[in-house]
Design a protein around this motif. Sequence first.
Motif, PDB file in Angstrom:
ATOM      1  N   GLN A  72       0.700  -1.539  -0.102  1.00 58.53           N
ATOM      2  CA  GLN A  72       2.568  -1.550  -1.167  1.00 58.53           C
ATOM      3  C   GLN A  72       3.243  -1.234   0.530  1.00 58.53           C
ATOM      4  O   GLN A  72       3.098  -0.241   1.826  1.00 58.53           O
ATOM      5  CB  GLN A  72       2.381   0.255  -1.811  1.00 58.53           C
ATOM      6  N   ASP A  73       4.447  -1.782   0.387  1.00 57.05           N
ATOM      7  CA  ASP A  73       5.295  -1.617   1.273  1.00 57.05           C
ATOM      8  C   ASP A  73       6.796  -1.548   1.311  1.00 57.05           C
ATOM      9  O   ASP A  73       6.850  -2.007  -0.189  1.00 57.05           O
ATOM     10  CB  ASP A  73       5.264  -2.928   2.115  1.00 57.05           C
ATOM     11  N   GLY A  74       7.689  -1.878   2.082  1.00 57.20           N
ATOM     12  CA  GLY A  74       9.274  -1.904   1.205  1.00 57.20           C
ATOM     13  C   GLY A  74       9.305  -2.920   0.329  1.00 57.20           C
ATOM     14  O   GLY A  74      10.562  -2.461  -0.789  1.00 57.20           O
ATOM     15  N   ASP A  76       7.803  -4.424  -1.885  1.00 55.98           N
ATOM     16  CA  ASP A  76       7.285  -3.432  -2.494  1.00 55.98           C
ATOM     17  C   ASP A  76       7.848  -2.629  -3.082  1.00 55.98           C
ATOM     18  O   ASP A  76       8.027  -2.922  -4.486  1.00 55.98           O
ATOM     19  CB  ASP A  76       5.772  -3.236  -3.289  1.00 55.98           C
ATOM     20  N   ILE A  77       8.409  -1.722  -2.790  1.00 56.30           N
ATOM     21  CA  ILE A  77       9.375  -0.924  -3.923  1.00 56.30           C
ATOM     22  C   ILE A  77      10.775  -1.657  -4.413  1.00 56.30           C
ATOM     23  O   ILE A  77      11.390  -1.484  -5.352  1.00 56.30           O
ATOM     24  CB  ILE A  77       9.736   0.187  -2.715  1.00 56.30           C
ATOM     25  N   ALA A  78      11.031  -2.251  -3.202  1.00 58.94           N
ATOM     26  CA  ALA A  78      12.639  -2.923  -3.274  1.00 58.94           C
ATOM     27  C   ALA A  78      12.425  -3.899  -4.892  1.00 58.94           C
ATOM     28  O   ALA A  78      13.588  -3.843  -5.160  1.00 58.94           O
ATOM     29  CB  ALA A  78      13.045  -3.419  -2.190  1.00 58.94           C
ATOM     30  N   GLY A  80      10.530  -3.691  -7.433  1.00 55.65           N
ATOM     31  CA  GLY A  80      10.445  -2.699  -8.144  1.00 55.65           C
ATOM     32  C   GLY A  80       9.186  -2.567  -8.760  1.00 55.65           C
ATOM     33  O   GLY A  80       8.935  -2.047 -10.325  1.00 55.65           O
ATOM     34  N   GLN A  82       6.804  -0.185  -8.082  1.00 51.12           N
ATOM     35  CA  GLN A  82       6.735   1.258  -8.080  1.00 51.12           C
ATOM     36  C   GLN A  82       7.873   2.414  -9.241  1.00 51.12           C
ATOM     37  O   GLN A  82       7.634   3.065  -9.642  1.00 51.12           O
ATOM     38  CB  GLN A  82       6.671   2.067  -7.196  1.00 51.12           C
ATOM     39  N   ASP A  83       8.362   0.950  -9.936  1.00 48.32           N
ATOM     40  CA  ASP A  83       9.808   2.010 -10.903  1.00 48.32           C
ATOM     41  C   ASP A  83       9.060   2.577 -12.051  1.00 48.32           C
ATOM     42  O   ASP A  83       9.648   3.269 -12.605  1.00 48.32           O
ATOM     43  CB  ASP A  83      10.585   0.619 -11.222  1.00 48.32           C
ATOM     44  N   ARG A  89       8.738   7.046  -4.104  1.00 49.77           N
ATOM     45  CA  ARG A  89       8.038   6.086  -3.685  1.00 49.77           C
ATOM     46  C   ARG A  89       7.202   5.919  -2.825  1.00 49.77           C
ATOM     47  O   ARG A  89       7.066   7.341  -1.858  1.00 49.77           O
ATOM     48  CB  ARG A  89       9.253   5.022  -3.509  1.00 49.77           C
ATOM     49  N   TYR A  90       6.310   5.064  -2.767  1.00 52.00           N
ATOM     50  CA  TYR A  90       5.366   5.609  -1.878  1.00 52.00           C
ATOM     51  C   TYR A  90       5.121   3.382  -1.100  1.00 52.00           C
ATOM     52  O   TYR A  90       4.765   2.301  -1.912  1.00 52.00           O
ATOM     53  CB  TYR A  90       4.006   6.285  -1.935  1.00 52.00           C
ATOM     54  N   THR A  91       4.274   4.502   0.571  1.00 55.41           N
ATOM     55  CA  THR A  91       3.552   3.128   1.163  1.00 55.41           C
ATOM     56  C   THR A  91       2.211   3.381   1.300  1.00 55.41           C
ATOM     57  O   THR A  91       1.729   4.586   1.110  1.00 55.41           O
ATOM     58  CB  THR A  91       4.326   2.690   2.401  1.00 55.41           C
TER      59      THR A  91
END
Length: 309
Positions: A72-74, A76-78, A80, A82-83, A89-91
């Motif tokens: 999981q990286d930035g 993935d967060i951007a 969504g 992990q929405d 949010r995590y890596t």
Amino acid sequence: MDELCLRYRNWGRWGEDDQRGTLNFITPGVLVHAASMIRSGRVVSCGLPFDDEGPQRGGFGGRTNPVHSMLQDGGDIALGAQDHLAVLRYTDDAVSMPLQCGTQWDALAHIFYRGQMWNGHGLEHVTSTGATLNSIDRIADGVVGRGILLDIPRHRGVRWLEAGQGIGAEELADCAAAQGVEVRSGDIVLVRTGQIAQVRATGTWGEYDSGPAPGLGVSAAHWFASHEIAALATDTWGAEVLPNDTPGVFQPLHLILLVNAGMTIGEIFDLEGLATACEEEGRYDFFFSAPPLPITGAVGSPINPLAIF
């Protein structure tokens, strides 16, 4: 070879069920004394980075450098991914690697001599699922104690030793005396050849991976065994001088010291920063902590060794 293996054989010395070997020399009293080595609070790592720029080129046993991947990286967060989580949010990441591709300890199950490993156990105890005896997790509460550095290039007055140059028992003793180090039972001994300095100066690993190298000669066994050293490590791929100085026998010290004496052996240590620290601190002994990862059944383990002054 057979005579030396038998001369320094410790099988049964600490019991038929022992899986620690010479680490038994690190008694509570030895460890308490080791703690007195911490005076200035300076900490030096002796571990190489675990990345794709490491020394492995597939020259021995198909060993490769570590492969690091992100789970999981930035991004993935951007996007969504992990929405579904509230606020946080995590890596996350993973590493795939041979356990002996970088700075590492050999377990006592790593080497066999005439069909037997440490304490006389047979091949059947290391299978495709791992080692049931003498695996690296058996020493998860070590290796820790008093460390000493024997800086052989400094003792010789050179930047580094060249490939094929061996280090014998007499030179180990002379180096310790010149550095003012009193060697004690239970010490963990680090031997610098300067090969890592050579790699950095030339900008290439060259034949570091299992190729010709400076290192310990077979006569070094006399010094390590007579001083009841708990563990030894060097800054080379295999600790021993290559080509070995025993025609017809590959890696003789591994047979004498690891299999028969029960001595834990470390390789691919980065001793350059430690050599500088020892010179600046004016002493070559320190508190040393390098426990392996408790990987069940493993025959080796990556480590990040720490020398503390």
